[in-house]
Design an enzyme around this catalytic site. Structure first.
Site, PDB file in Angstrom:
ATOM      1  N   TYR A  94       0.830  -1.205   0.000  1.00 39.03           N
ATOM      2  CA  TYR A  94       0.000   0.000   0.000  1.00 39.03           C
ATOM      3  C   TYR A  94       0.865   1.257   0.000  1.00 39.03           C
ATOM      4  CZ  TYR A  94      -4.485  -2.346   0.494  1.00 39.03           C
ATOM      5  OH  TYR A  94      -5.617  -3.106   0.254  1.00 39.03           O
ATOM      6  N   GLU A 136      -8.128  -6.796   5.346  1.00 41.10           N
ATOM      7  CA  GLU A 136      -7.373  -7.913   4.783  1.00 41.10           C
ATOM      8  C   GLU A 136      -6.623  -8.692   5.853  1.00 41.10           C
ATOM      9  OE1 GLU A 136      -5.195  -5.942   1.637  1.00 41.10           O
ATOM     10  OE2 GLU A 136      -7.099  -5.201   0.824  1.00 41.10           O
TER      11      GLU A 136
END
Length: 399
Positions: A94, A136
């Site tokens: 990310y 997640e």
């Protein structure tokens, strides 16, 4: 984020609507050029077609429009999270995405990218990233703790290949380590990754599991995209070139499109082409369930030769009182058939599919889903009882 930063993000909505796709296209080019290792993760066919760019543009726009309360997007974020987990996306990736996204905004917008705007979008992205990482992480933990579960990629052997039609083969996959595998809900998918020599790197694809859950193997049924070697269809062609005994990297089952095997609702399944694969899992699961939910399956394909699992479904339809099936062929065979000529017309069979408390499942190409969804709504079916799965990036927003 403070109020002024949220207002700055919302103020970019018109820009995103007008030229967001140009920004996202630039972002992907920048990221994949500077971090080519990510080509092992991103579907390069969707990159080439623009589907991935369109999907991310829509997601960024939705996030900007709902920046005051991103929780309204939670179902969408969970669907994206399932896809990310199936691709083994790591939290640190990310940071890579965020770096390229923010720098893309600076480079594309130029003078319009004020320090205040960049700071606002940096805060917005970081908040979204933390939401996704949390979603997640929970999924990864549940997969790891599940009996037979695992995190990341696991090596599986293709132990059997069965031709289901002229263009669809089933691949039976067993873990190379001969250890247990995780169970799954009927309708879920796995990701499969394999090296593609023409591209020089691996490519992942999601495939619906096409059998009932068992502790021995996973089955995927893959359509070979005829005449399409690169980039669209390149993985399906590669799979069809595989032999029994070959290895594939496989992720744990994931996905939000599934039928709860414990629920007692009647099922109405509407599939087009290879969209029948998750429905096959639902039917096989129902066959082995105690309650045997009333099920109506409507399937459409070009002709008899490309109709996968045709004999299996006909046999079940003839033997089992809980299953009623309708088949639509664009071209009827010369021999006698129960198939209906043309494409699916739900109005034609409305009396058979309008069932109290039924759950409706649609799977196939985007245009097919949209048509069938609108047909069900026009027949009075509540949107909350209609579930659909679109192959590839999520571009439809019908509910």
């Amino acid at each position: 984020m403070n109020t002024s930063q949220k207002e700055l993000v919302k103020a970019t909505v018109p820009v995103l609507k007008a030229s967001g796709n140009d920004l996202i296209t630039y972002f992907y080019q920048r990221m994949l050029t500077n971090n080519p290792e990510l080509k092992d993760i991103f579907n390069m066919a969707n990159q080439a077609s623009g589907k991935q760019q369109n999907a991310l543009t829509g997601a960024v726009l939705a996030y900007a429009e709902n920046i005051d309360d991103p929780t309204v997007l939670i179902n969408t974020l969970k669907a994206i999270g399932n896809k990310h987990v199936s691709l083994n996306i790591a939290a640190e990736q990310y940071d890579i995405v965020g770096n390229h996204l923010i720098n893309s905004i600076i480079e594309v917008l130029g003078a319009a990218a004020t320090p205040e705007l960049i700071e606002a979008w940096t805060c917005a992205y970081n908040e979204l990233a933390q939401i996704m990482i949390s979603i997640e992480a929970d999924m990864y933990q549940k997969n790891s703790l599940k009996k037979g579960g695992w995190k990341g990629w696991r090596s599986f052997v293709i132990y059997k290949i069965v031709a289901e039609s002229d263009e669809i083969n089933s691949f039976y996959l067993k873990p190379e380590d001969n250890q247990e595998i995780a169970d799954y809900f009927p309708g879920q998918y796995i990701s499969v990754s394999t090296f593609i020599p023409e591209l020089g790197h691996k490519q992942p694809r999601q495939y619906s599991l096409s059998s009932n859950s068992n502790n021995e193997y996973y089955r995927i049924s893959v359509k070979k995209e005829m005449g399409q070697k690169t980039p669209d269809g390149i993985v399906s062609n590669a799979l069809h070139d595989k032999k029994e005994g070959d290895l594939l990297d496989v992720s744990a089952p994931a996905g939000l499109f599934y039928a709860d095997p414990e629920a007692k609702n009647p099922l109405v399944l509407v599939s087009g082409g290879v969209g029948l694969t998750p429905m096959m899992s639902m039917v096989e699961t129902n066959k082995n369930a105690l309650q045997r939910n009333q099920t109506v399956w409507i399937h459409s394909c070009r002709n008899e030769n490309v109709h996968a699992f045709k004999d299996t479904i006909e046999e079940l339809n003839n033997e089992k009182t809980w299953l009623t099936s309708f088949v639509f062929y664009e071209t009827l065979p010369e021999t006698e058939t129960n198939a209906i000529e043309g494409r699916i017309d739900l109005q034609q069979i409305k009396e058979e599919i309008l069932i109290k408390d039924a759950k409706y499942y649609i799977c196939g190409p985007a245009v097919f889903i949209k048509v069938q969804y609108q047909s069900l709504v026009s027949l009075g079916v509540s949107r909350e009882n209609i579930l659909y799965e679109e192959f590839g990036p999520q571009l439809l927003s019908l509910n």
